[in-house]
Design an enzyme around this catalytic site. Structure first.
Site, PDB file in Angstrom:
ATOM      1  N   ARG A  46      15.386  52.229 -25.031  1.00 55.08           N
ATOM      2  CA  ARG A  46      16.534  52.884 -25.986  1.00 55.08           C
ATOM      3  C   ARG A  46      16.887  52.892 -26.626  1.00 55.08           C
ATOM      4  NH1 ARG A  46      22.575  53.801 -24.419  1.00 55.08           N
ATOM      5  NH2 ARG A  46      22.747  55.675 -26.126  1.00 55.08           N
TER       6      ARG A  46
ATOM      7  N   HIS B  64      24.086  57.750 -32.565  1.00 56.22           N
ATOM      8  CA  HIS B  64      25.330  56.375 -32.130  1.00 56.22           C
ATOM      9  C   HIS B  64      25.978  56.017 -32.602  1.00 56.22           C
ATOM     10  CE1 HIS B  64      24.443  52.466 -28.705  1.00 56.22           C
ATOM     11  NE2 HIS B  64      25.860  52.992 -29.260  1.00 56.22           N
TER      12      HIS B  64
ATOM     13  N   GLU C 175      28.332  57.758 -26.003  1.00 54.16           N
ATOM     14  CA  GLU C 175      29.429  57.409 -25.221  1.00 54.16           C
ATOM     15  C   GLU C 175      30.985  58.083 -27.111  1.00 54.16           C
ATOM     16  OE1 GLU C 175      30.498  53.108 -26.027  1.00 54.16           O
ATOM     17  OE2 GLU C 175      29.229  52.522 -24.314  1.00 54.16           O
TER      18      GLU C 175
ATOM     19  N   ASN D 273      27.016  54.436 -19.310  1.00 50.83           N
ATOM     20  CA  ASN D 273      27.290  52.974 -20.087  1.00 50.83           C
ATOM     21  C   ASN D 273      28.640  52.384 -19.428  1.00 50.83           C
ATOM     22  OD1 ASN D 273      24.761  53.709 -21.358  1.00 50.83           O
ATOM     23  ND2 ASN D 273      26.404  53.721 -23.645  1.00 50.83           N
TER      24      ASN D 273
ATOM     25  N   TYR E 105      30.491  49.355 -18.982  1.00 53.01           N
ATOM     26  CA  TYR E 105      31.171  47.680 -18.963  1.00 53.01           C
ATOM     27  C   TYR E 105      32.255  47.344 -17.596  1.00 53.01           C
ATOM     28  CZ  TYR E 105      27.904  47.505 -22.788  1.00 53.01           C
ATOM     29  OH  TYR E 105      27.310  48.048 -23.930  1.00 53.01           O
TER      30      TYR E 105
ATOM     31  N   GLU F 207      23.710  51.863 -20.649  1.00 49.14           N
ATOM     32  CA  GLU F 207      24.159  50.095 -21.062  1.00 49.14           C
ATOM     33  C   GLU F 207      25.350  49.493 -19.899  1.00 49.14           C
ATOM     34  OE1 GLU F 207      26.381  50.364 -24.578  1.00 49.14           O
ATOM     35  OE2 GLU F 207      24.949  52.377 -25.736  1.00 49.14           O
TER      36      GLU F 207
HETATM   37  C1  FCB Z   1      29.099  49.983 -26.431  1.00 54.34           C
HETATM   38  C2  FCB Z   1      27.914  50.814 -27.398  1.00 54.34           C
HETATM   39  C3  FCB Z   1      27.422  49.759 -27.841  1.00 54.34           C
HETATM   40  C4  FCB Z   1      27.632  47.985 -27.482  1.00 54.34           C
HETATM   41  C5  FCB Z   1      28.136  47.748 -26.665  1.00 54.34           C
HETATM   42  C6  FCB Z   1      28.953  45.903 -26.658  1.00 54.34           C
HETATM   43  O1  FCB Z   1      30.192  50.586 -26.181  1.00 54.34           O
HETATM   44  O2  FCB Z   1      27.576  51.767 -26.878  1.00 54.34           O
HETATM   45  O3  FCB Z   1      26.824  50.663 -28.785  1.00 54.34           O
HETATM   46  O4  FCB Z   1      28.281  48.142 -29.103  1.00 54.34           O
HETATM   47  O5  FCB Z   1      29.598  48.793 -26.019  1.00 54.34           O
END
Ligand code: FCB
Length: 429
Positions: free
Chosen positions: A73, A117, A162, A282, A284, A343
């Site tokens: 990607r 992006h 995002e 995505n 985190y 992600e």
């Molecule tokens: C996400 C983004 C990516 C990167 C990660 C850590 O929010 O999509 O570009 O910065 O965080």
């Protein structure tokens, strides 16, 4: 363990790795402007060189092939393809991505390009950027130009990365380009991005695109306390930052936001709800949410206590990913398309012996497996990121790569996590 056709991959984005920001006719983006404004990016770092991927792409594709990854990607820089954000294509810009896609095919790696992006052509921002409805139409034209050239070799198109972060960090809080501080008045940027997604989906299909998705950032709201005010605030946070970017696409309606949607026109939601083939997730971390302060937002953000943290200070909560996937299935039912984790990853310090990253990835991949055991159709997992790179307002300080980059020499050195991921892919394939 995982089905043999499960797609293991890695993810990057154009602005964070390419450099060469003035080469071959590329126009300026909002991030080029933002980086030059004093105090915006830590230590005044810019992405003018970044990982020099624009020149070193073949070496980087070899690193991907060396992992045995099935998918890559990456993102396409709109200002390379249309230097001013509209009009005919800059052939040299398209040539770069043509070479990249051919390079992937030669290595047996599926191409998963993201069309946006965050590097909006500056001339479009000068006309209002995502506050301006016209930007959605410009985006669809750009998408068509790219697909005309690449559609025959792309496995999965991702329209936007995002849109929530663009709305909140970019237009509401001013932490990312374009640095505007509109707070709740930034709401139209959500709708115009969603409209851009829908218009682009239709334009991509017309150019023969095989499969189309969007990559959303999900940060589930976890109430900071048990009190009803915190729970109400968490519901508001989820609606505004998570469901707002998925309900219109999958259900054709907005969640209850309690906000004025006068910018939504008749017929828009039908455009936005064009069928898609994949939902990119995505993930985190979850966000701790409490009753509002007095800044006008319907919630306040709190640190989640009791979890280890990454180099970004983000809590490590793999179970949050499992719960998110279950929530997506419960919320959308049959309307949920196959999911790709577009992600997942972490920053730690520079070290090559990154056992913390291995632990992080192992736990998150375990969470995906648990969700699949619950019957959720997850088809792929892409690590963020292949390389250390330009981490937006944090500059080059965070290190997210499976591969270490020495920015002085541009030397790439695979970390322990690279070998670990390679072995995992081999064991699963
Ligand atoms: C996400 C983004 C990516 C990167 C990660 C850590 O929010 O999509 O570009 O910065 O965080």
């Amino acid at each position: 363990m995982f089905p043999p056709d499960f797609q293991w991959g890695v993810a990057t984005s154009a602005y964070q790795i390419e450099g060469a920001t003035t080469e071959d006719g590329r126009g300026p983006s909002t991030w080029d402007t933002f980086c030059r404004e004093p105090g915006r990016v830590r230590d005044g770092h810019t992405a003018d060189v970044a990982c020099d991927h624009y020149h070193r792409w073949a070496e980087d594709l070899d690193l991907i092939a060396g992992l045995g990854a099935q998918a890559y990607r990456f993102s396409i820089a709109w200002p390379r393809v249309q230097p001013t954000g509209s009009g005919s294509a800059n052939p040299k810009g398209l040539d770069f991505y043509d070479r990249l896609v051919d390079g992937l095919a030669a290595r047996g790696v599926a191409a998963v390009p993201t069309l946006y992006h965050w590097d909006l052509p500056q001339p479009l921002e000068d006309e209002g950027g995502w506050m301006n409805r016209d930007t959605a139409h410009r985006f669809a034209e750009y998408a068509a130009l790219v697909a005309e050239r690449l559609a025959d070799r792309v496995d999965l198109w991702i329209t936007l990365n995002e849109p929530m972060v663009v709305m909140s960090y970019g237009y509401a809080f001013g932490l990312y380009a374009p640095g505007r501080t509109l707070m709740l008045d930034a709401l139209p940027t959500a709708h115009h991005q969603l409209l851009a997604h829908g218009l682009a989906a239709t334009a991509l299909r017309a150019e023969g695109a095989a499969r189309i998705g969007v990559a959303n950032h999900y940060t589930p709201a976890w109430p900071a306390g048990d009190g009803p005010e915190d729970v109400t605030a968490a519901v508001a946070f989820d609606a505004l930052l998570n469901w707002q970017f998925t309900d219109p696409i999958l259900l054709g309606r907005y969640p209850g936001l309690g906000l004025d949607l006068a910018h939504v026109r008749d017929g828009d939601l039908e455009v936005i709800a064009a069928p898609i083939d994949a939902l990119g997730v995505n993930y985190y971390n979850p966000t701790g949410v409490a009753a509002p302060d007095d800044d006008g937002l319907p919630f306040a953000i709190r640190d989640l206590k009791g979890f280890p943290t990454t180099g970004m200070g983000w809590p490590v909560v793999p179970d949050g990913l499992h719960r998110l996937l279950v929530d997506l299935r419960e919320r959308y039912g049959a309307a949920l398309p196959p999911v790709y984790i577009t992600e997942s990853g972490c920053s730690y310090d520079e070290s090559l012996d990154d056992t913390a990253r291995i632990g992080f990835l192992n736990a998150h991949i375990g969470a995906v497996r648990a969700a699949m055991n619950d019957g959720i159709d997850v088809r792929g997992y892409y690590v963020w990121s292949l390389l250390d790179n330009f981490e937006w307002a944090e500059g080059y300080h965070p290190r997210f790569g499976l591969v270490h980059v020495d920015y002085a020499t541009q030397k790439r050195t695979p970390r322990a996590s690279y070998a670990w991921y390679r072995d995992l892919i081999a064991a699963c394939s």
